[in-house]
Design a protein around this motif. Structure first.
Motif, mmCIF file in Angstrom:
data_model
loop_
_atom_site.group_PDB
_atom_site.id
_atom_site.type_symbol
_atom_site.label_atom_id
_atom_site.label_comp_id
_atom_site.label_asym_id
_atom_site.label_seq_id
_atom_site.Cartn_x
_atom_site.Cartn_y
_atom_site.Cartn_z
ATOM 1 N N PRO A 132 19.343 -45.723 3.187
ATOM 2 C CA PRO A 132 19.089 -44.281 3.091
ATOM 3 C C PRO A 132 18.492 -43.875 1.733
ATOM 4 O O PRO A 132 17.678 -42.956 1.658
ATOM 5 N N LEU A 133 18.888 -44.575 0.678
ATOM 6 C CA LEU A 133 18.420 -44.204 -0.657
ATOM 7 C C LEU A 133 16.967 -44.565 -0.911
ATOM 8 O O LEU A 133 16.376 -44.092 -1.878
ATOM 9 N N VAL A 134 16.379 -45.378 -0.028
ATOM 10 C CA VAL A 134 14.944 -45.655 -0.150
ATOM 11 C C VAL A 134 14.182 -44.326 -0.166
ATOM 12 O O VAL A 134 13.207 -44.168 -0.890
ATOM 13 N N HIS A 135 14.666 -43.376 0.618
ATOM 14 C CA HIS A 135 13.987 -42.074 0.677
ATOM 15 C C HIS A 135 14.953 -40.952 0.293
ATOM 16 O O HIS A 135 14.891 -39.841 0.830
ATOM 17 N N SER A 136 15.854 -41.248 -0.632
ATOM 18 C CA SER A 136 16.809 -40.313 -1.244
ATOM 19 C C SER A 136 17.694 -39.559 -0.246
ATOM 20 O O SER A 136 18.083 -38.420 -0.491
ATOM 21 N N ALA A 137 18.056 -40.210 0.847
ATOM 22 C CA ALA A 137 18.982 -39.614 1.817
ATOM 23 C C ALA A 137 20.406 -39.888 1.353
ATOM 24 O O ALA A 137 21.134 -40.704 1.929
ATOM 25 N N TRP A 138 20.813 -39.187 0.332
ATOM 26 C CA TRP A 138 22.073 -39.478 -0.338
ATOM 27 C C TRP A 138 23.299 -39.123 0.500
ATOM 28 O O TRP A 138 24.331 -39.783 0.391
ATOM 29 N N VAL A 139 23.214 -38.107 1.346
ATOM 30 C CA VAL A 139 24.357 -37.761 2.194
ATOM 31 C C VAL A 139 24.640 -38.907 3.171
ATOM 32 O O VAL A 139 25.788 -39.320 3.352
#
Length: 166
Positions: A132-139
């Motif tokens: 998810p953090l590849v595209h800053s989907a931190w939630v």
């Protein structure tokens, strides 16, 4: 591009299920006994929902690609995938996301199992946080890292119990 990356991870997971199905038949044919059947569907659902959540959060919350975060996370996903397939290779026909123990089979002590008891789970943990953090989907990264930790606490306990059975 990110959606194609997530799709590629999904295709890789489907390939794992094909290998798993083949290895399940092989293991059961040699007297293998399955343990932890209750948590396996939860594990499959969690991994499918992770992929969907990556897409939904990025699209719905308009998460940006942040190069200083995204590129290292791509590397973590790639490395964790390589380690997971190294585990598959080291375990051979004994590898399975299902928990199947063949009585009398010895524990594998080669490949990454020389250094860690659960290298596959270490790699999965890294991948669940990084994808998810590849595209800053931190939630998604936080929620699924917590869910994965809870699931692995059940899985590892079941696996250790099952291996004690063998």
């Amino acid at each position: 591009m990110y959606y194609l990356f997530v799709l590629a991870v999904g295709v890789e997971r489907l390939l794992e299920l094909v290998v798993s199905r083949r290895n399940t038949r092989w293991s059961i044919g040699r007297g293998g006994r399955e343990f932890g059947q209750g948590h396996y569907p939860v594990m499959v659902a969690m991994h499918a929902l992770l992929l969907a959540s990556c897409v939904v959060e990025v699209a719905g919350a308009h998460r940006p690609f942040i190069p200083w975060l995204g590129w290292p996370m791509v590397a973590v996903v790639a490395a964790s995938t390589a380690v997971r397939w190294w585990c598959v290779s080291a375990l051979g026909k004994h590898w399975n996301p299902r928990l199947i123990v063949i009585p009398g089979a010895s524990l594998v002590r080669r490949g990454p199992y020389r250094w860690l008891h659960h290298p596959n789970y270490t790699a999965v943990t890294a991948e669940v946080a990084a994808l998810p953090l590849v595209h800053s989907a931190w939630v998604t990264a936080i929620a699924f890292s917590v869910a994965n930790a809870l699931l692995l606490s059940v899985r590892i306990r079941a696996e250790n119990d099952a291996l004690g059975y063998a």
